[in-house]
Design a protein around this motif. Structure first.
Motif, PDB file in Angstrom:
ATOM      1  N   MET A   1     -13.439  26.563 -42.618  1.00 20.61           N
ATOM      2  CA  MET A   1     -12.930  25.435 -43.596  1.00 20.61           C
ATOM      3  C   MET A   1     -12.066  25.056 -43.726  1.00 20.61           C
ATOM      4  O   MET A   1     -10.892  24.332 -42.976  1.00 20.61           O
ATOM      5  CB  MET A   1     -12.457  26.753 -44.998  1.00 20.61           C
ATOM      6  N   THR A   2     -12.551  23.475 -44.112  1.00 22.33           N
ATOM      7  CA  THR A   2     -10.984  22.448 -43.625  1.00 22.33           C
ATOM      8  C   THR A   2      -9.974  22.396 -44.515  1.00 22.33           C
ATOM      9  O   THR A   2      -9.824  23.806 -45.593  1.00 22.33           O
ATOM     10  CB  THR A   2     -11.658  21.480 -44.769  1.00 22.33           C
ATOM     11  N   ALA A   3      -8.621  22.007 -44.004  1.00 17.97           N
ATOM     12  CA  ALA A   3      -7.786  22.858 -44.804  1.00 17.97           C
ATOM     13  C   ALA A   3      -6.473  21.330 -44.544  1.00 17.97           C
ATOM     14  O   ALA A   3      -6.973  20.845 -43.797  1.00 17.97           O
ATOM     15  CB  ALA A   3      -6.670  23.206 -43.700  1.00 17.97           C
ATOM     16  N   LEU A   4      -6.511  20.850 -45.963  1.00 20.57           N
ATOM     17  CA  LEU A   4      -5.155  19.939 -46.538  1.00 20.57           C
ATOM     18  C   LEU A   4      -3.421  20.092 -46.213  1.00 20.57           C
ATOM     19  O   LEU A   4      -3.439  21.856 -46.959  1.00 20.57           O
ATOM     20  CB  LEU A   4      -5.921  19.154 -47.698  1.00 20.57           C
ATOM     21  N   LEU A   5      -2.850  19.608 -46.153  1.00 24.99           N
ATOM     22  CA  LEU A   5      -1.811  20.050 -46.216  1.00 24.99           C
ATOM     23  C   LEU A   5      -0.962  18.686 -47.004  1.00 24.99           C
ATOM     24  O   LEU A   5      -1.081  17.643 -46.466  1.00 24.99           O
ATOM     25  CB  LEU A   5      -0.913  19.726 -45.259  1.00 24.99           C
ATOM     26  N   ILE A   6       0.070  18.705 -48.464  1.00 21.29           N
ATOM     27  CA  ILE A   6       0.332  18.227 -49.285  1.00 21.29           C
ATOM     28  C   ILE A   6       1.144  17.772 -49.436  1.00 21.29           C
ATOM     29  O   ILE A   6       2.444  19.575 -48.814  1.00 21.29           O
ATOM     30  CB  ILE A   6      -0.352  18.288 -50.544  1.00 21.29           C
ATOM     31  N   GLY A   7       2.174  16.834 -48.177  1.00 20.08           N
ATOM     32  CA  GLY A   7       3.761  17.188 -47.941  1.00 20.08           C
ATOM     33  C   GLY A   7       4.435  16.483 -49.105  1.00 20.08           C
ATOM     34  O   GLY A   7       3.540  15.005 -49.340  1.00 20.08           O
ATOM     35  N   ASN A   8       5.613  16.526 -50.099  1.00 21.42           N
ATOM     36  CA  ASN A   8       6.035  15.633 -50.452  1.00 21.42           C
ATOM     37  C   ASN A   8       7.779  15.744 -49.997  1.00 21.42           C
ATOM     38  O   ASN A   8       8.681  16.642 -49.189  1.00 21.42           O
ATOM     39  CB  ASN A   8       6.702  16.250 -52.114  1.00 21.42           C
ATOM     40  N   VAL A   9       8.333  14.625 -49.447  1.00 20.88           N
ATOM     41  CA  VAL A   9       9.470  14.232 -49.010  1.00 20.88           C
ATOM     42  C   VAL A   9      10.188  13.826 -50.509  1.00 20.88           C
ATOM     43  O   VAL A   9      10.625  13.129 -50.841  1.00 20.88           O
ATOM     44  CB  VAL A   9       9.678  13.206 -47.920  1.00 20.88           C
ATOM     45  N   GLY A  10      11.801  14.673 -50.941  1.00 14.16           N
ATOM     46  CA  GLY A  10      12.474  14.055 -51.278  1.00 14.16           C
ATOM     47  C   GLY A  10      13.573  13.850 -51.029  1.00 14.16           C
ATOM     48  O   GLY A  10      14.102  12.514 -49.979  1.00 14.16           O
ATOM     49  N   VAL A  11      14.958  13.817 -51.708  1.00  7.48           N
ATOM     50  CA  VAL A  11      15.936  12.862 -50.708  1.00  7.48           C
ATOM     51  C   VAL A  11      16.166  13.652 -49.769  1.00  7.48           C
ATOM     52  O   VAL A  11      16.043  13.930 -49.219  1.00  7.48           O
ATOM     53  CB  VAL A  11      17.204  14.200 -51.500  1.00  7.48           C
ATOM     54  N   ILE A  12      16.200  11.963 -48.978  1.00  7.80           N
ATOM     55  CA  ILE A  12      16.386  11.613 -47.628  1.00  7.80           C
ATOM     56  C   ILE A  12      17.822  11.961 -47.197  1.00  7.80           C
ATOM     57  O   ILE A  12      18.884  11.647 -47.387  1.00  7.80           O
ATOM     58  CB  ILE A  12      15.825  10.900 -47.063  1.00  7.80           C
ATOM     59  N   ALA A  13      17.980  12.677 -46.502  1.00  7.57           N
ATOM     60  CA  ALA A  13      19.491  13.071 -46.085  1.00  7.57           C
ATOM     61  C   ALA A  13      20.283  12.577 -44.822  1.00  7.57           C
ATOM     62  O   ALA A  13      21.297  12.034 -44.980  1.00  7.57           O
ATOM     63  CB  ALA A  13      19.916  14.667 -45.241  1.00  7.57           C
ATOM     64  N   ASP A  14      19.694  11.620 -43.909  1.00  2.83           N
ATOM     65  CA  ASP A  14      19.655  11.384 -42.839  1.00  2.83           C
ATOM     66  C   ASP A  14      18.476   9.795 -42.504  1.00  2.83           C
ATOM     67  O   ASP A  14      17.965  10.898 -42.079  1.00  2.83           O
ATOM     68  CB  ASP A  14      20.333  11.722 -41.211  1.00  2.83           C
ATOM     69  N   GLU A  15      18.382   8.785 -43.253  1.00  2.00           N
ATOM     70  CA  GLU A  15      17.467   8.015 -43.097  1.00  2.00           C
ATOM     71  C   GLU A  15      16.966   7.011 -41.387  1.00  2.00           C
ATOM     72  O   GLU A  15      15.598   7.503 -41.182  1.00  2.00           O
ATOM     73  CB  GLU A  15      18.129   6.485 -43.603  1.00  2.00           C
ATOM     74  N   ARG A  16      18.411   7.439 -40.502  1.00  2.00           N
ATOM     75  CA  ARG A  16      17.772   6.923 -39.671  1.00  2.00           C
ATOM     76  C   ARG A  16      17.098   8.575 -38.419  1.00  2.00           C
ATOM     77  O   ARG A  16      15.549   8.191 -37.625  1.00  2.00           O
ATOM     78  CB  ARG A  16      19.152   6.974 -38.362  1.00  2.00           C
ATOM     79  N   ARG A  17      17.329   9.500 -39.215  1.00  2.00           N
ATOM     80  CA  ARG A  17      16.709  10.656 -37.966  1.00  2.00           C
ATOM     81  C   ARG A  17      15.580  10.516 -38.445  1.00  2.00           C
ATOM     82  O   ARG A  17      14.906  10.816 -38.049  1.00  2.00           O
ATOM     83  CB  ARG A  17      18.223  12.008 -38.494  1.00  2.00           C
ATOM     84  N   MET A  18      15.278  10.187 -40.390  1.00  2.00           N
ATOM     85  CA  MET A  18      13.923  11.014 -41.279  1.00  2.00           C
ATOM     86  C   MET A  18      12.500   9.880 -40.052  1.00  2.00           C
ATOM     87  O   MET A  18      11.832   9.750 -40.167  1.00  2.00           O
ATOM     88  CB  MET A  18      14.205  10.669 -42.060  1.00  2.00           C
ATOM     89  N   SER A  19      13.457   8.832 -40.070  1.00  2.21           N
ATOM     90  CA  SER A  19      13.157   7.258 -39.996  1.00  2.21           C
ATOM     91  C   SER A  19      11.923   7.913 -37.958  1.00  2.21           C
ATOM     92  O   SER A  19      11.057   7.994 -37.441  1.00  2.21           O
ATOM     93  CB  SER A  19      13.208   6.403 -39.353  1.00  2.21           C
ATOM     94  N   ASP A  20      12.746   8.357 -37.173  1.00  2.48           N
ATOM     95  CA  ASP A  20      12.771   9.189 -36.075  1.00  2.48           C
ATOM     96  C   ASP A  20      11.289  10.229 -35.939  1.00  2.48           C
ATOM     97  O   ASP A  20      10.472  10.571 -34.980  1.00  2.48           O
ATOM     98  CB  ASP A  20      13.863   9.528 -35.298  1.00  2.48           C
TER      99      ASP A  20
END
Length: 101
Positions: A1-20
């Protein structure tokens, strides 16, 4: 059976690290047979109280493969890059409907 992951990113603590993190996460998904179906883009909440901010949908061949990815050393190595960032991640398993009757 196929699996999907649904992700939501909320408030980002550190934009540079999140970009990485974002630059590295696709490679970790691919190692376990996964990938993005949708990454970002416009959305509209039609019902309910959930107000996501940045949605992604990832696809894996099975829920077991998705869990292996989530607990993998490759993914765990990049998780600290999103430390302090709010993240929702939901695993959904089922048959993909083809729309035919």
């Amino acid at each position: 059976m196929t699996a999907l992951l649904i992700g939501n990113v909320g408030v980002i603590a550190d934009e540079r690290r999140m970009s990485d993190y974002r630059a590295k996460v696709l490679h970790t998904l691919e190692l376990y047979g996964g990938g993005f179906m949708i990454r970002g883009g416009a959305f509209e909440a039609l019902e309910g109280a959930w107000r996501p901010t940045h949605l992604s949908v990832m696809r894996f061949p099975t829920a077991a493969a998705a869990r292996r990815w989530y607990h993998s050393p490759e993914y765990r190595a990049i998780v600290p890059l999103r430390e302090g960032t709010h993240m929702d991640l939901i695993l959904l398993e089922g048959e993909i409907e083809d729309g035919g009757d």
